[in-house]
Structure formats: C-alpha cells, structure tokens
Design an enzyme around this catalytic site. Structure first.
Site, PDB file in Angstrom:
ATOM      1  N   PHE A 208      -3.714   4.195  33.373  1.00 58.30           N
ATOM      2  CA  PHE A 208      -3.065   4.474  34.931  1.00 58.30           C
ATOM      3  C   PHE A 208      -3.789   3.234  36.183  1.00 58.30           C
ATOM      4  CE2 PHE A 208      -1.436   8.722  33.921  1.00 58.30           C
ATOM      5  CZ  PHE A 208      -2.836   9.132  32.632  1.00 58.30           C
ATOM      6  N   ASP A 209      -2.392   3.583  37.263  1.00 57.86           N
ATOM      7  CA  ASP A 209      -2.878   2.426  38.211  1.00 57.86           C
ATOM      8  C   ASP A 209      -4.234   3.675  39.028  1.00 57.86           C
ATOM      9  OD1 ASP A 209      -1.694   1.512  41.389  1.00 57.86           O
ATOM     10  OD2 ASP A 209      -3.103   0.841  40.329  1.00 57.86           O
ATOM     11  N   GLY A 210      -5.092   3.169  40.022  1.00 60.48           N
ATOM     12  CA  GLY A 210      -5.105   4.506  41.100  1.00 60.48           C
ATOM     13  C   GLY A 210      -4.585   4.745  41.616  1.00 60.48           C
ATOM     14  N   PHE A 325       0.509   2.998  33.876  1.00 61.45           N
ATOM     15  CA  PHE A 325       1.671   3.915  35.066  1.00 61.45           C
ATOM     16  C   PHE A 325       1.439   2.817  36.374  1.00 61.45           C
ATOM     17  CE2 PHE A 325       3.798   7.063  32.977  1.00 61.45           C
ATOM     18  CZ  PHE A 325       2.643   7.624  32.361  1.00 61.45           C
ATOM     19  N   ASP A 327       2.305   1.620  40.581  1.00 64.84           N
ATOM     20  CA  ASP A 327       2.936   2.669  42.023  1.00 64.84           C
ATOM     21  C   ASP A 327       3.753   0.946  42.414  1.00 64.84           C
ATOM     22  OD1 ASP A 327       1.668   2.271  44.828  1.00 64.84           O
ATOM     23  OD2 ASP A 327       0.898   1.868  42.929  1.00 64.84           O
TER      24      ASP A 327
END
Lengths: 368, 256
Positions: A208-210, A325, A327
C-alpha cells in the site's frame, strides 16, 4: 466444514502449470489432483468473510472482446461471446491475486476447519447473462473457487457490493471504482499490464501507498499547497496526532484480522499474508507520523519502506507484491513498468492534478 | 358460480396467442368499505399492471399486428370485493388499465375461473390461493409485497429447482411453468439488448456457479435467454431481492 485429504493436501499455492481442458459441465471436484480437496467447501456467509468483488475484465483478459464492443456495439459483442462460449479467457491483472487469496483460504481451512473468516471472491460484472456461460466455463477451466456472482446486465453493481459486505472492489472502470469509494467501499482501478513478474505462491503480499490510500490526503494537500518544507514542518508538529483514515485502511484491517489467525497457530515468521507500506515519506521525519497513526489504529504493517521521494519501482521489484495500491497514476504506471500488478485508488487531491502518464482509455459504459 | 365480464373499452386479445395473466383484484385495488369515495386506493399489483401494459405498447410499436401480448384478467373471489364490483370496473377505467376481463366467483371455485380463462400465470398475495391454483395445474406466483418502482417489467426466476430432470414426467403445473417461460422468452426476443421494457432475471440461491450455469443453459435450450443472473451460493436472499426489485418472483417449489 471442509474435509481434507490430510497427507496429500498441499497448503501451498496453485499449480498453474497443469491447466486441464475439461468440458464445461464436468464436476469441479477433482479426485485425482492431490492439491484439491475431494469435497468442494461451502462459501462463507458474507458478513463473516472478507469479500473481494472483482469485475470480469480484471479477472480475465477480455481485451479483444472489449474492442469488439467499442467498435461494433453490444449486439456484436454478445454474438462474439456466445460463439466463443467454450473458449476460456486467459488470466487478467487480478488473476494471480485471486489465486493467492485461494491459497490463503486453503491454509486457513486447514488450521480452522469450522471458521468462516475466509476470503470470498465474488464476480461483479455489468455483463449480460448471455456472457455468463463463457465466464462460468472460464472459472471452471482455471479451477477458481468463485461460486457467487452478479451479472447485472448493464445495471450498476454498487448496490450489490454493499449487499455482499464487500471489503475490496477491483474493476477496470474508474467511474465504478469512484462510486464504490464514495459508498465507503475500498476500491481500486486495475489495468491490463504487458509485463507481470512472477510472484510468490506461498505468501500473499499486499503493498500500500500511505497518503490518500491508507491515510487520508490531508498531508498531501499541505504538500501540494505549500511545498515540501511546510509538509515536513507540519508532519513533525503533528507527529502525535493520528492521520485520518484513507479508503484502503479497512482492507488492511481485514488482512490483519486474518494474519492474527495465523499468529495464533504459531505462524508469525512465515505468515502466509504479508503487508507492506511503500511511501514517499522519509523515515527520518514524516515517516514517524505514519507509523504512529497505524499504531493508534491498532494495525500492524509487516514492512514499512520509506523512500523519501525515490521511485517506487526498484523497491516493488524486490518485494514482488501480488498487488500494489497507489493514488497516483505516476506510481501505478511506474510499478506496472517493472511488472508489479498495480492499481489506482482515485481518491484525494492528486486526482485534480494528474502527473504525466498515459491515462487508460476505458469507456464507462462498457460491460465489465 | 363463475361469471365473466368483458371490458368493452379494451380490445380483446387473440385467445391462442396471448399470455393470460390473472391477478386477484384485492391486489390491484384496495376498495375500502367506505362507499363515499368512488376512487379506490391502488394495491401492490398496480405497478405490475402498468408494466405489463408498457410491454404490450412496445410490442405493438415493433409490430402493430403482434398477437403475443399480455392479456390481463382480474379475479375477484371474496364476497366483499364482489360487492364492490362496479367500483372495480369503474376504477379500472379511471386508471386506464388494460384489463380484458373481470371474473367473479366464490372462494371455492376461483380456480374454475382460472381454468376457464386459460390462465398462464396467476398472481396473488395469498400463499394459500397460489397453492390451490397450483394444485389445479395453473402456474402461480406470489406478488412482491413491496411495490416495485421500475418502469421495466422485471421477472425474477428462482432457478434452484429449474432442473427437475427428465427422469420423472413433469407435473401439469411444471408444464404450465415451462410454457409460460417459453412465452416470456419469445416476448423478450422481440426487443434488443438495450432499452427492453422487460428484463428476465435468474437467481439461484443454493448451489454455486454450476447450478446457475446449468439453469442458464436449460432455459436457453427452451428459448429463454436471461438478461441478468445472480448466483447467491447460500448468501442471504433479501438484500439481493430488494435490489432486483422484481414485480413478481417465480419460485418452482410452489408447483410441487
């Protein structure tokens, strides 16, 4: 409750090299294949399971058919699908992720035969039921354990996502993904990738991105409005104030719940699920707030990788997650270039100002 | 004693081609005891009748000499409603409903009026009535209690029992069910994929993808192509049903 062939059942991942050509209506039970249980397990109740909704186009490769739909229209598309009904689709971008989920399930069933806390993959597609038989044939062909589906014939799948308590929705249609996010369902857009690197078949790895994925986009907004220095200042000053949650936080939480079940049986070091945070924040400064936030939520992440702005590709190459993932399309494309299955979370301030990158040419009315 | 009144405002359909749908009048109009008010409240079946009418309109648009149309018959079997017979008829006119015939009978012989009128599908809110009609070989279904809001006629078929295979001879009501489905299938074929006034939906509750797949294939072999398909594999039905918004649900087990 499932019955396992104790000694012959391998808890490891799927055997992708032995895809057999069976007739569509043959019984899915495979008594001869050692890695499959002799009795098909029952799908768990939606409120107990971790439900992953996948659209047809991310589970399978339907590029050719999509082209026919876009160029020749729905009737020709349906005709083509029906004419090729016994021809299975080849795997799509979500395929290896789904297979990995099933491998985790096999291991969970072994350790907790009566538990319904399992992954449940549901096919959520806009397609008309005319395409249904080809989709079912393909699921059979690839020996996927998908018993639930919604073929909505053009209607929105969003209501059905909620009815199934969906924990994560993957689709190639960014509009549907955005709709799901608005309804509070973790969701991401997937794209067809030319290159997909080999991934582990013994451990499900989710990266995951943060900011704007696990966390809200509040800090990203500051960075965009006031620049990097102000961002660092702000993060340092608010180090002890947890960030607001982002759209994928609940999915990380769901993964954590399953991880604890493995820990409970002594499988901490070689847990079949591993999670990663891959963020542009730096360990020295802004990273602290991220970690403290996770801790305040009672969530654990196995590895936190603070890249301090460096490209994410090389790190992802090392990790080899089944899914990543982010954004920002810039990072999604970068990941795809090195063969990581990356999906876009269309959430937060970054969506207003996309960085350079080729945007996918999906039409929102296409069947998925 | 069974009597039938033809509605002279409505063109009568061709007897051997029309799909005769009978509905209990209490589901269409809720005529209270209060005689003061001429206009009755509409019941749960009202939107269904409007949807059936829309299908007919579209069928005639495609082909003005179309004979495969819905033929709606109103069944009144309780004496209270019978007293309101003139109000039933006048309300039908008032709301512009395309009802061909009004049948009046006693509670004991309402099935006779169904058989006399060659009813292909009988719709009621009363489970016992449905069972009774079923026993006489009339395909019956329960009306969806919640008023469906869609313009499109949505027919949901619960397919779990669709495959009573050809090992046993089908019962009269199974035959009736099959022929009704074949008629719907033919009607559906009059329209294209998009913008159809009628949508055929398959729902399988138990069993997994194989059951649903087999049901799809079986129905297709009978000339019925589904628009939508949902395989629940044991998941709760009601959240899905409330999204599907069927006008009526066809469940096979009423037949056995």
């Amino acid at each position: 409750m499932s019955q396992n062939n104790g000694d012959t059942l391998t808890a490891r991942g799927p055997d992708l090299t032995s895809i057999s050509n069976r007739a569509p209506w043959e019984d899915a039970r495979m008594k001869l294949k050692p890695s499959t249980p002799t009795r098909k397990p029952k799908p768990p109740k939606p409120e107990n399971a971790i439900t992953i909704g996948v659209s047809a186009r991310v589970l399978f490769n339907m590029e050719k058919e999509q082209q026919i739909y876009e160029q020749q229209g729905l009737e020709d598309y349906i005709k083509y699908q029906m004419e090729h009904e016994t021809q299975p689709f080849s795997p799509g971008p979500a395929f290896s992720f789904v297979k990995a989920l099933e491998a985790v399930n096999t291991q969970l069933r072994e350790l907790y035969p009566d538990s319904e806390e399992l992954f449940d993959v549901v096919l959520m597609t806009n397609n008309h039921a005319y395409v249904g038989l080809r989709l079912i044939n393909t699921i059979n062909h690839h020996q996927l354990f998908i018993e639930r589906f919604c073929m909505t014939g053009g209607n929105s799948p969003i209501g059905y996502l909620k009815a199934y308590h969906t924990n994560l929705y993957l689709s190639s249609d960014p509009d549907k993904v955005r709709e799901a996010l608005e309804e509070g369902i973790a969701a991401a857009t997937m794209f067809t990738q030319e290159k997909i690197t080999e991934v582990s078949d013994t451990q499900l790895r989710v990266a995951f991105d943060g900011d704007a994925v696990l966390f809200s986009d509040e800090s990203e907004r500051i960075y965009k409005a006031h620049g990097l220095d102000k961002f660092f200042e702000h993060e340092k000053a608010h180090e002890n104030k947890p960030l607001d949650h982002g759209p994928l936080k609940c999915f990380l939480e769901a993964l954590g719940k399953l991880q604890k079940k493995f820990y409970g049986k002594g499988q901490r070091m070689d847990c079949p699920i591993r999670t990663y945070l891959v963020t542009a924040r730096s360990a020295a400064s802004s990273g602290t707030r991220a970690l403290k936030t996770l801790r305040s939520w009672g969530l654990e992440i196995d590895e936190a990788l603070f890249l301090a702005g460096a490209p994410k590709g090389p790190m992802l190459e090392k990790i080899r997650p089944h899914i990543f993932f982010d954004d920002q399309m810039f990072h999604v494309e970068g990941a795809a270039e090195i063969g990581t299955v990356a999906c876009h979370v269309p959430y937060g301030i970054s969506q207003a100002m996309p960085k350079k990158g080729i945007n996918d040419k999906e039409t929102s009315s296409a069947p998925k | 004693m069974v009597s039938t009144i033809q509605n002279t405002d409505v063109k009568q359909k061709e007897a051997d081609r029309a799909v005769v749908v009978a509905v209990t009048s209490r589901a269409v109009f809720d005529c209270g005891a209060d005689d003061g008010d001429e206009v009755c409240e509409v019941g749960v079946a009202f939107p269904l009748l409007q949807a059936l009418q829309r299908v007919n309109e579209r069928l005639l648009e495609e082909n003005p000499s179309e004979s495969l149309l819905f033929d709606v018959v109103l069944i009144t079997s309780d004496s209270q409603q019978q007293q309101q017979s003139s109000r039933i008829i006048s309300n039908t006119r008032h709301h512009g409903l395309e009802i061909s015939r009004f049948c009046f009978s006693s509670e004991e012989d309402f099935t006779e009026s169904l058989l006399k009128n060659n009813v292909h599908l009988f719709l009621t809110t009363d489970r016992d009535e449905a069972a009774q009609a079923s026993q006489k070989g009339v395909f019956s279904a329960l009306l969806n209690g919640k008023v469906a809001s869609s313009e499109q006629l949505r027919v949901v078929f619960c397919g779990d029992a669709v495959i009573r295979t050809d090992t046993e001879p089908p019962s009269a009501s199974q035959d009736a069910a099959q022929s009704f489905w074949a008629q719907l299938g033919e009607m559906r074929r009059r329209f294209g994929m998009l913008d159809s006034p009628l949508s055929l939906v398959l729902l399988t509750s138990r069993g997994g993808r194989e059951s649903c797949g087999t049901a799809l294939q079986t129905l297709r072999s009978r000339g019925v192509n589904m628009d939508e398909a949902y395989s629940l594999a044991g998941a709760p039905q009601s959240p899905i049903l409330s999204l599907l918004r069927p006008h009526f649900l066809l469940i096979n087990h009423l037949q056995d």
